[in-house]
Design a protein around this motif. Structure first.
Motif, PDB file in Angstrom:
ATOM      1  N   UNK A 124      34.390  23.673  28.439  1.00 34.48           N
ATOM      2  CA  UNK A 124      35.211  24.198  27.781  1.00 34.48           C
ATOM      3  C   UNK A 124      36.287  22.335  28.417  1.00 34.48           C
ATOM      4  N   UNK A 125      36.668  22.181  29.370  1.00 32.46           N
ATOM      5  CA  UNK A 125      37.584  21.258  29.709  1.00 32.46           C
ATOM      6  C   UNK A 125      37.264  20.139  29.795  1.00 32.46           C
ATOM      7  N   UNK A 126      36.178  19.296  30.033  1.00 38.81           N
ATOM      8  CA  UNK A 126      35.895  18.114  30.304  1.00 38.81           C
ATOM      9  C   UNK A 126      35.893  18.295  31.590  1.00 38.81           C
ATOM     10  N   UNK A 127      35.870  18.978  32.775  1.00 39.60           N
ATOM     11  CA  UNK A 127      35.778  18.294  34.065  1.00 39.60           C
ATOM     12  C   UNK A 127      33.967  18.704  34.953  1.00 39.60           C
ATOM     13  N   UNK A 128      34.422  17.863  35.803  1.00 38.26           N
ATOM     14  CA  UNK A 128      33.297  17.459  36.706  1.00 38.26           C
ATOM     15  C   UNK A 128      33.710  17.967  38.416  1.00 38.26           C
ATOM     16  N   UNK A 129      33.072  18.096  38.782  1.00 37.32           N
ATOM     17  CA  UNK A 129      33.445  18.722  40.766  1.00 37.32           C
ATOM     18  C   UNK A 129      32.294  17.944  41.148  1.00 37.32           C
ATOM     19  N   UNK A 130      32.713  17.080  42.270  1.00 34.24           N
ATOM     20  CA  UNK A 130      31.412  16.776  42.967  1.00 34.24           C
ATOM     21  C   UNK A 130      31.612  17.259  44.376  1.00 34.24           C
ATOM     22  N   UNK A 131      30.617  17.615  44.763  1.00 37.17           N
ATOM     23  CA  UNK A 131      30.722  18.460  46.316  1.00 37.17           C
ATOM     24  C   UNK A 131      29.823  17.442  47.026  1.00 37.17           C
ATOM     25  N   UNK A 132      30.259  17.003  47.727  1.00 35.16           N
ATOM     26  CA  UNK A 132      29.068  16.523  49.382  1.00 35.16           C
ATOM     27  C   UNK A 132      29.289  17.905  50.841  1.00 35.16           C
ATOM     28  N   UNK A 133      27.807  18.186  51.049  1.00 33.13           N
ATOM     29  CA  UNK A 133      27.635  18.952  52.083  1.00 33.13           C
ATOM     30  C   UNK A 133      28.917  20.003  51.858  1.00 33.13           C
TER      31      UNK A 133
END
Length: 160
Positions: A124-133
């Motif tokens: 909906x807001x064109x957002x990606x959040x990348x999580x490492x461990x």
């Protein structure tokens, strides 16, 4: 601190600006990564990396080489006034929920038991959040998407 603005950009870097406009503000990138889609010759992208400030900018040929996404991985960037980089996945999800940004889908990207990587996507807001461990390592966002027109909504065009 630099404030991330969903659908718009960060500070004076606005989605839709040309590579020339971007370079006039930021200078030469440390690295330019070219990604070509073998299926579509005109679907080439460039990712410009600015290592010192931990910022990457993407420009797409299909959008006349305009700025189509930004990614940051430094605590110097805030999101709605909150420094999210380095927070746990649960802390970040709590913030996203409080902000009411829509549905989140989480995809597991790694098959390595020692190192896990997930991406949380908020379409909906064109957002990606990348999580490492389990820790937020990168925030990636772009202009909003118009489902009906199937096109990007550039900053300043929302009111039309």
């Amino acid at each position: 601190m630099k404030n991330i603005e969903l659908g718009k950009g960060v500070d004076n870097l606005q989605f839709g600006m040309t590579r020339e406009e971007f370079k006039a503000i930021m200078g030469e990138p440390d690295e330019i990564e070219v990604m070509e889609n073998e299926d579509m010759a005109e679907d080439t992208s460039e990712a410009w990396h600015y290592d010192e400030i931990e910022l990457s900018a993407s420009f797409d040929q299909m959008e006349d080489w305009r700025l189509t996404s930004l990614a940051v991985s430094s605590k110097e960037y805030t999101f709605e006034g909150v420094d999210l980089i380095g927070l746990s996945q649960q802390e970040v999800m709590d913030q996203i929920e409080m902000l009411g940004l829509g549905d989140v889908s989480i995809e597991e990207l790694s098959d390595d038991e020692d190192n896990s990587q997930q991406i949380a996507t908020l379409l909906d807001v064109s957002l990606n959040l990348w999580f490492d461990n389990g820790i937020l390592s990168e925030i990636q966002w772009g202009p909003y998407w118009d489902e009906e027109e199937e096109e990007l909504i550039w900053p300043g065009e929302e009111e039309e």
